[in-house]
Design a protein around this motif. Structure first.
Motif, PDB file in Angstrom:
ATOM      1  N   ASP A  21      -3.650  -7.369 -15.520  1.00 25.28           N
ATOM      2  CA  ASP A  21      -4.667  -7.803 -16.469  1.00 25.28           C
ATOM      3  C   ASP A  21      -4.492  -9.258 -16.884  1.00 25.28           C
ATOM      4  N   LEU A  22      -5.611  -9.951 -17.041  1.00 30.31           N
ATOM      5  CA  LEU A  22      -5.595 -11.325 -17.544  1.00 30.31           C
ATOM      6  C   LEU A  22      -4.834 -11.406 -18.859  1.00 30.31           C
ATOM      7  N   MET A  23      -4.890 -10.384 -19.682  1.00 29.83           N
ATOM      8  CA  MET A  23      -4.266 -10.429 -21.004  1.00 29.83           C
ATOM      9  C   MET A  23      -2.748 -10.444 -20.950  1.00 29.83           C
ATOM     10  N   THR A  24      -2.181 -10.361 -19.751  1.00 27.56           N
ATOM     11  CA  THR A  24      -0.724 -10.517 -19.657  1.00 27.56           C
ATOM     12  C   THR A  24      -0.349 -11.993 -19.811  1.00 27.56           C
ATOM     13  N   THR A  25      -1.366 -12.869 -19.789  1.00 25.26           N
ATOM     14  CA  THR A  25      -1.121 -14.282 -20.061  1.00 25.26           C
ATOM     15  C   THR A  25      -0.949 -14.449 -21.568  1.00 25.26           C
ATOM     16  N   SER A  26      -0.709 -15.648 -21.983  1.00 26.42           N
ATOM     17  CA  SER A  26      -0.413 -15.904 -23.398  1.00 26.42           C
ATOM     18  C   SER A  26      -1.660 -16.271 -24.198  1.00 26.42           C
ATOM     19  N   ALA A  27      -2.719 -15.506 -24.040  1.00 24.99           N
ATOM     20  CA  ALA A  27      -3.945 -15.796 -24.794  1.00 24.99           C
ATOM     21  C   ALA A  27      -3.708 -15.550 -26.279  1.00 24.99           C
ATOM     22  N   PRO A  28      -4.106 -16.512 -27.124  1.00 21.20           N
ATOM     23  CA  PRO A  28      -4.011 -16.285 -28.560  1.00 21.20           C
ATOM     24  C   PRO A  28      -4.873 -15.082 -28.965  1.00 21.20           C
ATOM     25  N   PRO A  29      -4.530 -14.400 -30.037  1.00 24.27           N
ATOM     26  CA  PRO A  29      -5.266 -13.191 -30.434  1.00 24.27           C
ATOM     27  C   PRO A  29      -6.781 -13.396 -30.554  1.00 24.27           C
ATOM     28  N   GLY A  69     -20.481  -6.970 -11.759  1.00 26.16           N
ATOM     29  CA  GLY A  69     -19.588  -7.780 -12.576  1.00 26.16           C
ATOM     30  C   GLY A  69     -18.153  -7.704 -12.112  1.00 26.16           C
ATOM     31  N   ARG A  70     -17.691  -6.490 -11.803  1.00 28.56           N
ATOM     32  CA  ARG A  70     -16.316  -6.314 -11.319  1.00 28.56           C
ATOM     33  C   ARG A  70     -16.121  -6.969  -9.955  1.00 28.56           C
ATOM     34  N   GLU A  71     -17.150  -6.920  -9.102  1.00 28.31           N
ATOM     35  CA  GLU A  71     -17.033  -7.558  -7.786  1.00 28.31           C
ATOM     36  C   GLU A  71     -16.941  -9.075  -7.923  1.00 28.31           C
ATOM     37  N   HIS A  72     -17.669  -9.631  -8.867  1.00 28.16           N
ATOM     38  CA  HIS A  72     -17.665 -11.085  -9.070  1.00 28.16           C
ATOM     39  C   HIS A  72     -16.360 -11.548  -9.722  1.00 28.16           C
ATOM     40  N   LEU A  73     -15.911 -10.807 -10.726  1.00 28.06           N
ATOM     41  CA  LEU A  73     -14.687 -11.153 -11.454  1.00 28.06           C
ATOM     42  C   LEU A  73     -14.157  -9.889 -12.106  1.00 28.06           C
ATOM     43  N   ASN A  74     -12.935  -9.512 -11.768  1.00 31.58           N
ATOM     44  CA  ASN A  74     -12.327  -8.343 -12.388  1.00 31.58           C
ATOM     45  C   ASN A  74     -11.074  -8.782 -13.129  1.00 31.58           C
ATOM     46  N   LEU A  75     -11.165  -8.788 -14.438  1.00 34.48           N
ATOM     47  CA  LEU A  75     -10.058  -9.227 -15.276  1.00 34.48           C
ATOM     48  C   LEU A  75      -8.899  -8.225 -15.264  1.00 34.48           C
ATOM     49  N   SER A  76      -9.124  -7.048 -14.716  1.00 31.73           N
ATOM     50  CA  SER A  76      -8.078  -6.031 -14.586  1.00 31.73           C
ATOM     51  C   SER A  76      -7.412  -6.070 -13.216  1.00 31.73           C
ATOM     52  N   PRO A  79      -5.148 -12.243 -10.302  1.00 34.51           N
ATOM     53  CA  PRO A  79      -4.208 -12.691  -9.262  1.00 34.51           C
ATOM     54  C   PRO A  79      -2.870 -13.155  -9.834  1.00 34.51           C
ATOM     55  N   ASN A  80      -1.815 -12.853  -9.108  1.00 33.83           N
ATOM     56  CA  ASN A  80      -0.480 -13.327  -9.486  1.00 33.83           C
ATOM     57  C   ASN A  80      -0.251 -14.764  -9.029  1.00 33.83           C
ATOM     58  N   ASP A  81      -1.033 -15.204  -8.051  1.00 33.27           N
ATOM     59  CA  ASP A  81      -0.922 -16.556  -7.524  1.00 33.27           C
ATOM     60  C   ASP A  81      -1.499 -17.553  -8.537  1.00 33.27           C
ATOM     61  N   PRO A  82      -0.686 -18.491  -9.060  1.00 30.63           N
ATOM     62  CA  PRO A  82      -1.160 -19.424 -10.078  1.00 30.63           C
ATOM     63  C   PRO A  82      -2.371 -20.262  -9.643  1.00 30.63           C
ATOM     64  N   LYS A  83      -2.414 -20.644  -8.378  1.00 30.02           N
ATOM     65  CA  LYS A  83      -3.533 -21.464  -7.889  1.00 30.02           C
ATOM     66  C   LYS A  83      -4.847 -20.682  -7.941  1.00 30.02           C
ATOM     67  N   ARG A  84      -4.822 -19.438  -7.482  1.00 30.33           N
ATOM     68  CA  ARG A  84      -6.025 -18.590  -7.521  1.00 30.33           C
ATOM     69  C   ARG A  84      -6.422 -18.276  -8.958  1.00 30.33           C
ATOM     70  N   ALA A  85      -5.433 -17.992  -9.795  1.00 28.12           N
ATOM     71  CA  ALA A  85      -5.719 -17.691 -11.193  1.00 28.12           C
ATOM     72  C   ALA A  85      -6.335 -18.902 -11.885  1.00 28.12           C
ATOM     73  N   ALA A  86      -5.819 -20.092 -11.611  1.00 25.85           N
ATOM     74  CA  ALA A  86      -6.365 -21.321 -12.214  1.00 25.85           C
ATOM     75  C   ALA A  86      -7.820 -21.513 -11.805  1.00 25.85           C
ATOM     76  N   GLU A 130      -5.198 -23.275 -19.948  1.00 26.52           N
ATOM     77  CA  GLU A 130      -4.425 -22.303 -19.164  1.00 26.52           C
ATOM     78  C   GLU A 130      -4.526 -22.631 -17.677  1.00 26.52           C
ATOM     79  N   ALA A 131      -5.707 -23.041 -17.212  1.00 25.00           N
ATOM     80  CA  ALA A 131      -5.871 -23.443 -15.809  1.00 25.00           C
ATOM     81  C   ALA A 131      -4.990 -24.650 -15.501  1.00 25.00           C
ATOM     82  N   ALA A 132      -4.974 -25.627 -16.406  1.00 26.36           N
ATOM     83  CA  ALA A 132      -4.152 -26.822 -16.205  1.00 26.36           C
ATOM     84  C   ALA A 132      -2.661 -26.456 -16.175  1.00 26.36           C
ATOM     85  N   ARG A 133      -2.257 -25.540 -17.054  1.00 26.88           N
ATOM     86  CA  ARG A 133      -0.858 -25.093 -17.090  1.00 26.88           C
ATOM     87  C   ARG A 133      -0.477 -24.448 -15.762  1.00 26.88           C
ATOM     88  N   LEU A 134      -1.350 -23.590 -15.248  1.00 24.93           N
ATOM     89  CA  LEU A 134      -1.068 -22.914 -13.977  1.00 24.93           C
ATOM     90  C   LEU A 134      -1.037 -23.899 -12.812  1.00 24.93           C
TER      91      LEU A 134
END
Length: 140
Positions: A21-29, A69-76, A79-86, A130-134
């Motif tokens: 899940d995307l929420m495993t990142t450090s998103a503020p509440p 929506g899930r086919e276009h982008l699935n937040l669940s 990707p573990n790859d930082p480049k793809r996630a960014a 977050e994209a810049a950090r990755l």
């Protein structure tokens, strides 16, 4: 009679297992709350299926929207790859910043998904940071 028969053709309303899940990142509440309210019903495996999603023909439209929506982008299935996630974060920032997302037909009946301009800015600022950090992790 035909309305009753339509109810026999309802599509499956599924929530597949969350992979990463995307929420495993450090998103503020507050950012996490906005993402959940505005994005997760159509772009994750954590869809909240409202009562009207069980009644044809609305059930077909909603199931189709969630599938697309899930086919276009699935937040669940993040990707573990930082480049793809960014890249995904940048795309999200572009679509949210331009007002393309969340869709108007969704926000019309989901008030909690309506983003003010300041919320859009807060969300896109975090997505961009977050994209810049990755990207810095990959050296690109």
């Amino acid at each position: 009679m035909s309305f009753a028969l339509l109810q026999l053709t309802n599509p499956a309303r599924t929530n597949p297992a969350v992979i990463s899940d995307l929420m495993t990142t450090s998103a503020p509440p507050q950012v996490a709350a906005m993402l959940h309210a505005a994005c997760y019903d159509c772009h994750s495996s954590e869809t909240r299926w409202p009562w009207y999603s069980h009644i044809a023909p609305m059930s077909w439209l909603i199931a189709s929207d969630v599938k697309e929506g899930r086919e276009h982008l699935n937040l669940s299935n993040w990707p573990n790859d930082p480049k793809r996630a960014a890249k995904r974060l940048e795309n999200m920032s572009d679509e949210i910043g331009s007002g393309e997302m969340p869709l108007k037909k969704y926000t019309r009946i989901h008030a909690d998904a309506r983003l003010t301009e300041s919320q859009r800015k807060e969300l896109t600022d975090w997505l961009d940071a977050e994209a810049a950090r990755l990207k810095s992790m990959t050296g690109k």
